[in-house]
Design a protein around this motif. Sequence first.
Motif, PDB file in Angstrom:
ATOM      1  N   ASP A  64     -22.240  57.048 -43.373  1.00  0.00           N
ATOM      2  CA  ASP A  64     -21.820  58.288 -44.030  1.00  0.00           C
ATOM      3  C   ASP A  64     -22.189  59.492 -43.172  1.00  0.00           C
ATOM      4  O   ASP A  64     -23.220  60.136 -43.365  1.00  0.00           O
ATOM      5  N   SER A  65     -21.355  59.774 -42.186  1.00  0.00           N
ATOM      6  CA  SER A  65     -21.556  60.955 -41.341  1.00  0.00           C
ATOM      7  C   SER A  65     -20.187  61.543 -41.027  1.00  0.00           C
ATOM      8  O   SER A  65     -19.310  60.845 -40.518  1.00  0.00           O
ATOM      9  N   GLY A  66     -19.988  62.795 -41.377  1.00  0.00           N
ATOM     10  CA  GLY A  66     -18.674  63.404 -41.165  1.00  0.00           C
ATOM     11  C   GLY A  66     -17.639  62.745 -42.054  1.00  0.00           C
ATOM     12  O   GLY A  66     -17.769  62.706 -43.272  1.00  0.00           O
ATOM     13  N   ASN A  67     -16.591  62.206 -41.423  1.00  0.00           N
ATOM     14  CA  ASN A  67     -15.541  61.516 -42.172  1.00  0.00           C
ATOM     15  C   ASN A  67     -15.917  60.082 -42.513  1.00  0.00           C
ATOM     16  O   ASN A  67     -15.158  59.378 -43.168  1.00  0.00           O
ATOM     17  N   GLY A  68     -17.059  59.614 -42.030  1.00  0.00           N
ATOM     18  CA  GLY A  68     -17.490  58.251 -42.305  1.00  0.00           C
ATOM     19  C   GLY A  68     -16.976  57.281 -41.257  1.00  0.00           C
ATOM     20  O   GLY A  68     -15.869  57.426 -40.747  1.00  0.00           O
ATOM     21  N   ILE A  69     -17.782  56.271 -40.933  1.00  0.00           N
ATOM     22  CA  ILE A  69     -17.413  55.258 -39.946  1.00  0.00           C
ATOM     23  C   ILE A  69     -17.555  53.886 -40.592  1.00  0.00           C
ATOM     24  O   ILE A  69     -18.606  53.553 -41.148  1.00  0.00           O
ATOM     25  N   ASP A  70     -16.479  53.102 -40.539  1.00  0.00           N
ATOM     26  CA  ASP A  70     -16.527  51.724 -41.006  1.00  0.00           C
ATOM     27  C   ASP A  70     -16.818  50.822 -39.812  1.00  0.00           C
ATOM     28  O   ASP A  70     -16.222  50.984 -38.745  1.00  0.00           O
ATOM     29  N   TRP A  71     -17.701  49.850 -39.990  1.00  0.00           N
ATOM     30  CA  TRP A  71     -18.032  48.936 -38.896  1.00  0.00           C
ATOM     31  C   TRP A  71     -18.149  47.505 -39.423  1.00  0.00           C
ATOM     32  O   TRP A  71     -18.392  47.270 -40.600  1.00  0.00           O
ATOM     33  N   GLU A  72     -17.924  46.558 -38.514  1.00  0.00           N
ATOM     34  CA  GLU A  72     -18.049  45.142 -38.831  1.00  0.00           C
ATOM     35  C   GLU A  72     -18.684  44.420 -37.655  1.00  0.00           C
ATOM     36  O   GLU A  72     -18.411  44.734 -36.493  1.00  0.00           O
ATOM     37  N   LEU A  73     -19.492  43.424 -37.956  1.00  0.00           N
ATOM     38  CA  LEU A  73     -20.070  42.550 -36.955  1.00  0.00           C
ATOM     39  C   LEU A  73     -19.919  41.124 -37.468  1.00  0.00           C
ATOM     40  O   LEU A  73     -20.505  40.753 -38.478  1.00  0.00           O
ATOM     41  N   ASN A  74     -19.084  40.330 -36.789  1.00  0.00           N
ATOM     42  CA  ASN A  74     -18.749  38.995 -37.266  1.00  0.00           C
ATOM     43  C   ASN A  74     -18.984  37.959 -36.173  1.00  0.00           C
ATOM     44  O   ASN A  74     -18.889  38.256 -34.983  1.00  0.00           O
ATOM     45  N   ALA A  75     -19.248  36.729 -36.602  1.00  0.00           N
ATOM     46  CA  ALA A  75     -19.357  35.587 -35.697  1.00  0.00           C
ATOM     47  C   ALA A  75     -18.561  34.427 -36.303  1.00  0.00           C
ATOM     48  O   ALA A  75     -18.560  34.247 -37.530  1.00  0.00           O
ATOM     49  N   GLN A  76     -17.906  33.671 -35.439  1.00  0.00           N
ATOM     50  CA  GLN A  76     -17.062  32.577 -35.910  1.00  0.00           C
ATOM     51  C   GLN A  76     -17.301  31.327 -35.072  1.00  0.00           C
ATOM     52  O   GLN A  76     -17.468  31.398 -33.849  1.00  0.00           O
ATOM     53  N   HIS A  77     -17.324  30.196 -35.747  1.00  0.00           N
ATOM     54  CA  HIS A  77     -17.471  28.898 -35.079  1.00  0.00           C
ATOM     55  C   HIS A  77     -16.402  27.974 -35.660  1.00  0.00           C
ATOM     56  O   HIS A  77     -16.315  27.794 -36.870  1.00  0.00           O
ATOM     57  N   ALA A  78     -15.582  27.395 -34.804  1.00  0.00           N
ATOM     58  CA  ALA A  78     -14.495  26.539 -35.269  1.00  0.00           C
ATOM     59  C   ALA A  78     -14.347  25.338 -34.351  1.00  0.00           C
ATOM     60  O   ALA A  78     -14.514  25.443 -33.132  1.00  0.00           O
ATOM     61  N   THR A  79     -14.036  24.192 -34.946  1.00  0.00           N
ATOM     62  CA  THR A  79     -13.730  22.995 -34.179  1.00  0.00           C
ATOM     63  C   THR A  79     -12.464  22.361 -34.738  1.00  0.00           C
ATOM     64  O   THR A  79     -12.218  22.391 -35.944  1.00  0.00           O
ATOM     65  N   SER A  80     -11.669  21.794 -33.847  1.00  0.00           N
ATOM     66  CA  SER A  80     -10.451  21.094 -34.251  1.00  0.00           C
ATOM     67  C   SER A  80     -10.354  19.820 -33.418  1.00  0.00           C
ATOM     68  O   SER A  80     -10.387  19.869 -32.185  1.00  0.00           O
ATOM     69  N   SER A 134     -27.084  46.308 -49.310  1.00  0.00           N
ATOM     70  CA  SER A 134     -27.424  47.669 -49.722  1.00  0.00           C
ATOM     71  C   SER A 134     -26.140  48.374 -50.106  1.00  0.00           C
ATOM     72  O   SER A 134     -25.064  47.781 -50.105  1.00  0.00           O
ATOM     73  N   GLU A 135     -26.254  49.642 -50.427  1.00  0.00           N
ATOM     74  CA  GLU A 135     -25.073  50.390 -50.861  1.00  0.00           C
ATOM     75  C   GLU A 135     -24.014  50.445 -49.767  1.00  0.00           C
ATOM     76  O   GLU A 135     -22.819  50.465 -50.068  1.00  0.00           O
ATOM     77  N   ASN A 136     -24.422  50.432 -48.513  1.00  0.00           N
ATOM     78  CA  ASN A 136     -23.485  50.598 -47.413  1.00  0.00           C
ATOM     79  C   ASN A 136     -23.347  49.365 -46.530  1.00  0.00           C
ATOM     80  O   ASN A 136     -22.638  49.404 -45.522  1.00  0.00           O
ATOM     81  N   ILE A 137     -23.996  48.271 -46.867  1.00  0.00           N
ATOM     82  CA  ILE A 137     -23.928  47.069 -46.040  1.00  0.00           C
ATOM     83  C   ILE A 137     -23.676  45.845 -46.922  1.00  0.00           C
ATOM     84  O   ILE A 137     -24.339  45.658 -47.944  1.00  0.00           O
ATOM     85  N   LYS A 138     -22.733  45.035 -46.498  1.00  0.00           N
ATOM     86  CA  LYS A 138     -22.396  43.821 -47.232  1.00  0.00           C
ATOM     87  C   LYS A 138     -22.297  42.652 -46.251  1.00  0.00           C
ATOM     88  O   LYS A 138     -21.795  42.799 -45.140  1.00  0.00           O
ATOM     89  N   PHE A 139     -22.796  41.508 -46.674  1.00  0.00           N
ATOM     90  CA  PHE A 139     -22.618  40.282 -45.900  1.00  0.00           C
ATOM     91  C   PHE A 139     -21.507  39.470 -46.556  1.00  0.00           C
ATOM     92  O   PHE A 139     -21.519  39.268 -47.773  1.00  0.00           O
ATOM     93  N   ARG A 140     -20.551  38.993 -45.755  1.00  0.00           N
ATOM     94  CA  ARG A 140     -19.461  38.200 -46.317  1.00  0.00           C
ATOM     95  C   ARG A 140     -18.960  37.206 -45.280  1.00  0.00           C
ATOM     96  O   ARG A 140     -19.203  37.350 -44.080  1.00  0.00           O
ATOM     97  N   GLY A 184     -18.809  34.411 -40.554  1.00  0.00           N
ATOM     98  CA  GLY A 184     -19.708  35.247 -41.341  1.00  0.00           C
ATOM     99  C   GLY A 184     -20.032  36.528 -40.601  1.00  0.00           C
ATOM    100  O   GLY A 184     -19.954  36.583 -39.367  1.00  0.00           O
ATOM    101  N   GLY A 185     -20.354  37.555 -41.345  1.00  0.00           N
ATOM    102  CA  GLY A 185     -20.681  38.818 -40.685  1.00  0.00           C
ATOM    103  C   GLY A 185     -21.066  39.900 -41.663  1.00  0.00           C
ATOM    104  O   GLY A 185     -21.094  39.703 -42.885  1.00  0.00           O
ATOM    105  N   PHE A 186     -21.360  41.045 -41.113  1.00  0.00           N
ATOM    106  CA  PHE A 186     -21.791  42.202 -41.887  1.00  0.00           C
ATOM    107  C   PHE A 186     -20.703  43.269 -41.843  1.00  0.00           C
ATOM    108  O   PHE A 186     -20.075  43.505 -40.805  1.00  0.00           O
ATOM    109  N   VAL A 187     -20.479  43.903 -42.973  1.00  0.00           N
ATOM    110  CA  VAL A 187     -19.513  44.988 -43.101  1.00  0.00           C
ATOM    111  C   VAL A 187     -20.244  46.185 -43.679  1.00  0.00           C
ATOM    112  O   VAL A 187     -21.014  46.058 -44.641  1.00  0.00           O
ATOM    113  N   GLY A 188     -20.041  47.361 -43.090  1.00  0.00           N
ATOM    114  CA  GLY A 188     -20.757  48.519 -43.590  1.00  0.00           C
ATOM    115  C   GLY A 188     -20.087  49.829 -43.262  1.00  0.00           C
ATOM    116  O   GLY A 188     -19.043  49.872 -42.610  1.00  0.00           O
ATOM    117  N   THR A 189     -20.691  50.900 -43.735  1.00  0.00           N
ATOM    118  CA  THR A 189     -20.200  52.255 -43.481  1.00  0.00           C
ATOM    119  C   THR A 189     -21.372  53.131 -43.065  1.00  0.00           C
ATOM    120  O   THR A 189     -22.528  52.901 -43.452  1.00  0.00           O
TER     121      THR A 189
END
Length: 473
Positions: free
Chosen positions: A389-405, A312-318, A382-387
């Motif tokens: 729009d209230s007052g000065n605006g709030i940026d937020w992120e929710l990410n998950a990571q899986h790694a093996t070595s 959406s305008e304020n949410i991105k998956f990356r 992978g995770g979600f990045v968004g804003t």
Amino acid sequence: MRYLSLTAKAVRTSLITAATSSVVFSGLGFSAMINAAEENTKVERIEVTGSRIKQVDMETVSPVTVINAADIAMTGEKTVADVLNNSAINSFGSWRGISGYGSGASSTSNVNLRGLGSSATLVLLDGRRMPGTSSSSGSVADTSSIPMAIVERIEILRDGASAVYGSDAVAGVINIITKKEFEGFQLDYSTEQPSVEGGDANRLSLATGFNTDKGNITLTYEYYDTKAVMDRDIWRMDDSSYNAYSGYSSVPNGKYGPGNGSWYSNSDICEKTENTIDSGDGRCLYNHGNVTKLFGDQTRNSLLSNFSYEISENIKFRGRASASLAETETRYAGTPVSTNTPVMSADNKYNPVGEELVISMRGAQLGERDTLTETNNFDILGGFVGTIDSGNGIDWELNAQHATSTTNSFNYNLLNDNIIQQEIDSEQYDIFNTSGMSYEQWEQQMTDLYRKAAHTAGRDHTLLTVGNLFLSA
């Protein structure tokens, strides 16, 4: 998406202020002035990768150095690890895997800013921590696993950032930024042939990308192959400083007598044996520098993909996904019998001096100590990045990571010292050739002795990170 520097933003803010002032003094009504102000306060969103690294256009006490793609191309380096290791900023030097180091360290590269240790330098990929290698118990990232073709720039914070990132950023932070909006297809091939023998390197990379109004995806594959560099080609044996000789020799040396004692070795055998010299004090020294690899043969296949989609305008998956599969073949000189030093008793029928001998010997007849190291790293984030729009605006992120070595090491031509001692005690092997065998017979006898004590060692190190979930605002 547009990227604006702070200077550009300041200029735009000045223009907005000037326009608002002209409206006020022109006598327009309050409603018109409010509408103009609302339009001018709508500032488009600016994305800054690795925003926790403070950046300004002017030098500060914590400066950030940027190495862009053009600068990287000018260096002629074939890997990200080499670019960082040879950077003038990295004055204390960093690690590039060399022969003789176990647990997989001979196949990895890392950065050591300010000489505080590689675990004190944080390495980020697009502002997110790179997973650590299994050989370092997860504390150090392998910078050689990133394909060069996907690197847009490298940002280096030349000062500590432990207040933001923790103790692993005491020495500084390195943020490797990858290409996000690449479109089309790119094929690169490069080769390197040093003036010294060995070290030939070949790199093939394929990169492709696709963009839409809603998002983009990039995919990069890289094949890298480099040949071994031998110690003898770097450290010339005719150099007066050359000192790659060892008393643990393929021709056994025996020490006897009180105090510093005396040495015994068969000088005739020493003269006929490859890579040995007579020391002049009764010992036959082994030239181990003539057979060892400084840098091993390495083959690496790397794959890295970035993707993003605007929900959406304020949410991105990356997110990103990467894989690195590497094999490294290193070599050290034949195994010395040194863990439990063998002893020949005074009454052993093959004892040449009639006194107890403490023996220094090396299994060169069996072959050099070769190590095959397989390093496999996988990472998906992978995770979600968004804003909001209230007052000065709030940026937020929710990410998950899986790694093996995973690191698998196979060490060949190792020796069991206890078996060597048992065979000497059995009086079946005339290691000093007191019976006057031919050189060929003596050589075959030593080979048989070491084969009885030979073994192969394998080590398996696996580091697994699951469910690394983090939320920031």
